[in-house]
Design a protein around this motif. Structure first.
Motif, PDB file in Angstrom:
ATOM      1  N   THR A  78       0.825  -1.205   0.000  1.00 18.33           N
ATOM      2  CA  THR A  78       0.000   0.000   0.000  1.00 18.33           C
ATOM      3  C   THR A  78       0.862   1.258   0.000  1.00 18.33           C
ATOM      4  OG1 THR A  78      -1.744  -1.171   1.205  1.00 18.33           O
ATOM      5  CG2 THR A  78      -1.852   1.224   1.210  1.00 18.33           C
ATOM      6  N   VAL A  79       0.410   2.247  -0.758  1.00 21.12           N
ATOM      7  CA  VAL A  79       1.024   3.566  -0.740  1.00 21.12           C
ATOM      8  C   VAL A  79      -0.023   4.555  -0.262  1.00 21.12           C
ATOM      9  CG1 VAL A  79       0.482   4.067  -3.164  1.00 21.12           C
ATOM     10  CG2 VAL A  79       2.393   5.230  -2.054  1.00 21.12           C
ATOM     11  N   TYR A  80       0.426   5.570   0.454  1.00 22.31           N
ATOM     12  CA  TYR A  80      -0.475   6.542   1.061  1.00 22.31           C
ATOM     13  C   TYR A  80      -0.130   7.954   0.595  1.00 22.31           C
ATOM     14  CZ  TYR A  80      -0.984   2.593   4.282  1.00 22.31           C
ATOM     15  OH  TYR A  80      -1.192   1.348   4.820  1.00 22.31           O
ATOM     16  N   LEU A  81      -1.122   8.811   0.657  1.00 20.15           N
ATOM     17  CA  LEU A  81      -0.886  10.232   0.449  1.00 20.15           C
ATOM     18  C   LEU A  81      -1.636  10.972   1.553  1.00 20.15           C
ATOM     19  CD1 LEU A  81       0.454  12.358  -1.400  1.00 20.15           C
ATOM     20  CD2 LEU A  81      -1.779  12.631  -2.513  1.00 20.15           C
ATOM     21  N   ARG A  82      -0.876  11.503   2.480  1.00 19.48           N
ATOM     22  CA  ARG A  82      -1.459  12.292   3.547  1.00 19.48           C
ATOM     23  C   ARG A  82      -1.538  13.729   3.057  1.00 19.48           C
ATOM     24  NH1 ARG A  82      -4.820  12.001   7.889  1.00 19.48           N
ATOM     25  NH2 ARG A  82      -4.476  13.797   9.264  1.00 19.48           N
ATOM     26  N   MET A  83      -2.723  14.321   3.117  1.00 17.05           N
ATOM     27  CA  MET A  83      -2.936  15.673   2.617  1.00 17.05           C
ATOM     28  C   MET A  83      -3.445  16.545   3.753  1.00 17.05           C
ATOM     29  SD  MET A  83      -4.665  14.799  -1.084  1.00 17.05           S
ATOM     30  CE  MET A  83      -6.150  14.130  -0.361  1.00 17.05           C
ATOM     31  N   ASN A  84      -2.645  17.522   4.128  1.00 19.39           N
ATOM     32  CA  ASN A  84      -3.011  18.479   5.170  1.00 19.39           C
ATOM     33  C   ASN A  84      -3.177  19.864   4.558  1.00 19.39           C
ATOM     34  OD1 ASN A  84      -2.756  16.494   7.220  1.00 19.39           O
ATOM     35  ND2 ASN A  84      -0.555  16.887   7.371  1.00 19.39           N
ATOM     36  N   GLY A  85      -3.853  20.726   5.265  1.00 23.67           N
ATOM     37  CA  GLY A  85      -4.008  22.087   4.778  1.00 23.67           C
ATOM     38  C   GLY A  85      -4.627  22.164   3.406  1.00 23.67           C
ATOM     39  N   LEU A  86      -5.646  21.366   3.171  1.00 18.98           N
ATOM     40  CA  LEU A  86      -6.230  21.289   1.833  1.00 18.98           C
ATOM     41  C   LEU A  86      -6.841  22.613   1.400  1.00 18.98           C
ATOM     42  CD1 LEU A  86      -7.666  17.706   2.084  1.00 18.98           C
ATOM     43  CD2 LEU A  86      -6.158  18.521   0.274  1.00 18.98           C
TER      44      LEU A  86
END
Length: 120
Positions: A78-86
């Motif tokens: 699995t690969v993830y993309l954490r997205m903050n401050g959208l």
């Protein structure tokens, strides 16, 4: 060929966070460089982030540096993309991409995409 399935998209307010996941199957996941791309309505698909097979190297487009973080778990394929401050301009369909080099040639696979919508 590796099969990819994204999840984790949704609707979020500006300033919020989401974590996208991309589950891979069918091939040796750890052989692949993994990436995330996105495509907004009426626009070209664009690169967002990439991570090397070991996770030791990452790359980001300028507009997401410091806000997004790509990671991978080879044990979970699995690969993830954490997205903050959208931001509203992050609204797009996000696609997972896997690439492996064989005999000097790149072979890539795409997921079906997951919608991310950021409201202002």
């Amino acid at each position: 060929q590796v099969q990819l399935v994204e999840s984790g998209g949704g609707l979020v307010q500006a300033g919020g966070s989401l974590r996208l996941s991309c589950a891979a199957s069918g091939r040796t996941f750890s052989n692949y460089t993994m990436g995330w791309f996105r495509q907004a309505p009426g626009k070209e698909r664009e690169f967002v982030a990439a991570i090397s097979w070991s996770g030791g190297a990452t790359h980001y487009r300028g507009s997401v540096k410091g806000r997004f973080a790509i990671s991978r778990d080879n044990a979970k394929n699995t690969v993830y993309l954490r997205m903050n401050g959208l931001k509203p301009e992050d609204t797009a369909v996000y696609y997972c991409y896997a690439e492996v080099i064989r005999a000097g040639l790149p072979f890539g696979s795409w997921g079906q995409g997951t919608q991310v919508t950021v409201s202002s």
